[in-house]
Design an enzyme around this catalytic site. Structure first.
Site, PDB file in Angstrom:
ATOM      1  N   PRO A  10     -11.414  10.603  -1.623  1.00  6.90           N
ATOM      2  CA  PRO A  10     -12.922  10.567  -0.939  1.00  6.90           C
ATOM      3  C   PRO A  10     -12.810   9.744   0.172  1.00  6.90           C
ATOM      4  CG  PRO A  10     -12.907   9.226  -2.918  1.00  6.90           C
ATOM      5  CD  PRO A  10     -11.504   9.882  -2.884  1.00  6.90           C
ATOM      6  N   ASN A  11     -13.494  10.391   1.163  1.00  2.51           N
ATOM      7  CA  ASN A  11     -13.937   9.926   2.432  1.00  2.51           C
ATOM      8  C   ASN A  11     -12.661   9.936   3.467  1.00  2.51           C
ATOM      9  OD1 ASN A  11     -16.736   9.611   1.881  1.00  2.51           O
ATOM     10  ND2 ASN A  11     -16.119   7.762   0.697  1.00  2.51           N
ATOM     11  N   ARG A  18     -14.985   7.516  11.849  1.00  2.00           N
ATOM     12  CA  ARG A  18     -16.175   6.165  11.557  1.00  2.00           C
ATOM     13  C   ARG A  18     -15.383   5.001  11.502  1.00  2.00           C
ATOM     14  NH1 ARG A  18     -19.775   9.943   8.639  1.00  2.00           N
ATOM     15  NH2 ARG A  18     -20.011  11.614   9.837  1.00  2.00           N
ATOM     16  N   TYR A  23     -10.494   1.160   9.609  1.00  2.00           N
ATOM     17  CA  TYR A  23      -9.723   2.159   9.292  1.00  2.00           C
ATOM     18  C   TYR A  23      -8.800   2.619  10.492  1.00  2.00           C
ATOM     19  CZ  TYR A  23     -11.491   1.833   4.567  1.00  2.00           C
ATOM     20  OH  TYR A  23     -11.929   1.534   3.221  1.00  2.00           O
ATOM     21  N   ASN A  74      -3.126   8.804  -2.075  1.00  2.00           N
ATOM     22  CA  ASN A  74      -4.208   7.835  -1.720  1.00  2.00           C
ATOM     23  C   ASN A  74      -5.491   8.179  -2.412  1.00  2.00           C
ATOM     24  OD1 ASN A  74      -5.990   6.030  -0.646  1.00  2.00           O
ATOM     25  ND2 ASN A  74      -5.261   6.396   1.603  1.00  2.00           N
ATOM     26  N   ALA A  77     -11.435   5.239  -3.096  1.00  2.46           N
ATOM     27  CA  ALA A  77     -12.326   4.547  -3.948  1.00  2.46           C
ATOM     28  C   ALA A  77     -12.206   4.869  -5.461  1.00  2.46           C
ATOM     29  CB  ALA A  77     -13.718   4.519  -3.431  1.00  2.46           C
ATOM     30  N   HIS A  80     -10.374   2.393  -7.688  1.00  5.78           N
ATOM     31  CA  HIS A  80     -10.872   1.471  -8.489  1.00  5.78           C
ATOM     32  C   HIS A  80     -11.871   1.831  -9.548  1.00  5.78           C
ATOM     33  CE1 HIS A  80      -9.218  -0.068  -4.581  1.00  5.78           C
ATOM     34  NE2 HIS A  80     -10.111   0.400  -4.046  1.00  5.78           N
ATOM     35  N   ASP A  87      -5.155   8.978 -16.170  1.00  4.36           N
ATOM     36  CA  ASP A  87      -4.923   9.735 -17.456  1.00  4.36           C
ATOM     37  C   ASP A  87      -4.130  11.149 -16.962  1.00  4.36           C
ATOM     38  OD1 ASP A  87      -5.984   8.106 -18.964  1.00  4.36           O
ATOM     39  OD2 ASP A  87      -7.717   9.273 -19.573  1.00  4.36           O
ATOM     40  N   GLU A  98       1.318   5.191  -5.260  1.00  4.54           N
ATOM     41  CA  GLU A  98       0.005   4.760  -4.914  1.00  4.54           C
ATOM     42  C   GLU A  98       0.150   4.308  -3.359  1.00  4.54           C
ATOM     43  OE1 GLU A  98      -1.765   1.729  -7.400  1.00  4.54           O
ATOM     44  OE2 GLU A  98      -3.445   1.662  -6.181  1.00  4.54           O
ATOM     45  N   HIS A 100      -2.179   3.072   0.119  1.00  4.24           N
ATOM     46  CA  HIS A 100      -3.530   2.608   0.575  1.00  4.24           C
ATOM     47  C   HIS A 100      -3.149   2.302   2.036  1.00  4.24           C
ATOM     48  CE1 HIS A 100      -5.701   2.805  -3.058  1.00  4.24           C
ATOM     49  NE2 HIS A 100      -4.616   2.118  -3.616  1.00  4.24           N
ATOM     50  N   LEU A 101      -4.039   2.684   2.949  1.00  3.18           N
ATOM     51  CA  LEU A 101      -3.907   2.250   4.287  1.00  3.18           C
ATOM     52  C   LEU A 101      -4.082   0.788   4.355  1.00  3.18           C
ATOM     53  CD1 LEU A 101      -6.374   4.941   5.642  1.00  3.18           C
ATOM     54  CD2 LEU A 101      -4.130   4.836   6.374  1.00  3.18           C
ATOM     55  N   SER A 102      -5.142   0.126   4.055  1.00  2.43           N
ATOM     56  CA  SER A 102      -5.360  -1.338   3.762  1.00  2.43           C
ATOM     57  C   SER A 102      -4.906  -1.893   2.566  1.00  2.43           C
ATOM     58  CB  SER A 102      -6.997  -1.518   3.827  1.00  2.43           C
ATOM     59  OG  SER A 102      -7.694  -0.743   2.641  1.00  2.43           O
ATOM     60  N   ARG A 107      -8.902  -7.339   0.494  1.00  2.74           N
ATOM     61  CA  ARG A 107     -10.264  -7.183   0.626  1.00  2.74           C
ATOM     62  C   ARG A 107     -11.177  -7.569  -0.622  1.00  2.74           C
ATOM     63  NH1 ARG A 107     -10.443  -1.069   2.496  1.00  2.74           N
ATOM     64  NH2 ARG A 107     -12.557  -1.728   3.192  1.00  2.74           N
ATOM     65  N   ARG A 111     -11.881  -4.172  -5.180  1.00  3.00           N
ATOM     66  CA  ARG A 111     -10.786  -3.371  -4.831  1.00  3.00           C
ATOM     67  C   ARG A 111      -9.414  -3.783  -5.275  1.00  3.00           C
ATOM     68  NH1 ARG A 111     -13.171   0.246  -0.659  1.00  3.00           N
ATOM     69  NH2 ARG A 111     -14.784  -0.912   0.590  1.00  3.00           N
TER      70      ARG A 111
END
Ligand code: CA2
Length: 147
Positions: A10-11, A18, A23, A74, A77, A80, A87, A98, A100-102, A107, A111
């Site tokens: 998501p996002n 944005r 990001y 990725n 959210a 978390h 599952d 797994e 993640h950019l950040s 953070r 997270r």
């Protein structure tokens, strides 16, 4: 030919449009181009997807079984929050990296918990968009070593 699913949650479709302070300015289309360039260099194929819908992500993970060799995820959210994604990963019997950019551990506390890490082959985070080609390289190396 080795086939890798790069799945974005998501996002992540908003990347570059944005919150560039958090990001960056790289768009998801830029990241897809980076992945395709890396895949070409390694002679693997990449299926690059994004969805904001948890159910759609679950369906894509289920469909990956038997059709790809590994997944770079990725989960945004949902990382978390989603026991369902965890599952699905456990059930699919494919290696999952797994991503993640950040650096999620540098953070907010919420997270720091990942439902994905415990069922993932490994975790790459904190390197921005560069993490994607890193993850493709790591997956290819893992698959090659595993035979
Ligand atoms: O660092 C990552 O890659 C994350 O998976 C990104 C997620 C965040 O919830 C995770 O904790 C870490 C958020 C992706 C949303 O990206 C946006 C991009 C532009 C504007 C707003 C959100």
């Amino acid at each position: 030919m080795t086939s890798i699913l790069v799945l974005n949650g998501p996002n992540l479709n908003l990347l570059g449009q944005r919150q560039p302070d958090v990001y960056g300015t790289t768009t998801l289309a830029d990241i897809e181009a980076m992945c395709r360039e890396k895949a070409d260099a390694l002679n693997v194929t990449v299926d690059f997807r994004q969805s904001n819908d948890e159910g759609a992500l679950l369906d894509m993970i289920h469909a990956a079984r038997g059709s790809v060799d590994g997944i770079v995820l990725n989960a945004g959210a949902y990382t978390h929050t989603s026991i369902a994604l965890r599952d699905a990963i456990s059930s699919v019997e494919l290696p999952v990296i797994e991503l993640h950019l950040s650096n999620i551990h540098a953070r907010e506390a919420f997270r720091h918990r990942s439902y994905i890490s415990g069922v993932a082959l490994g975790l790459i985070c904190g390197f921005g968009a560069a993490g994607y080609p890193m993850a493709i390289q790591a997956m290819r190396d893992h698959l090659e070593a595993a035979g």
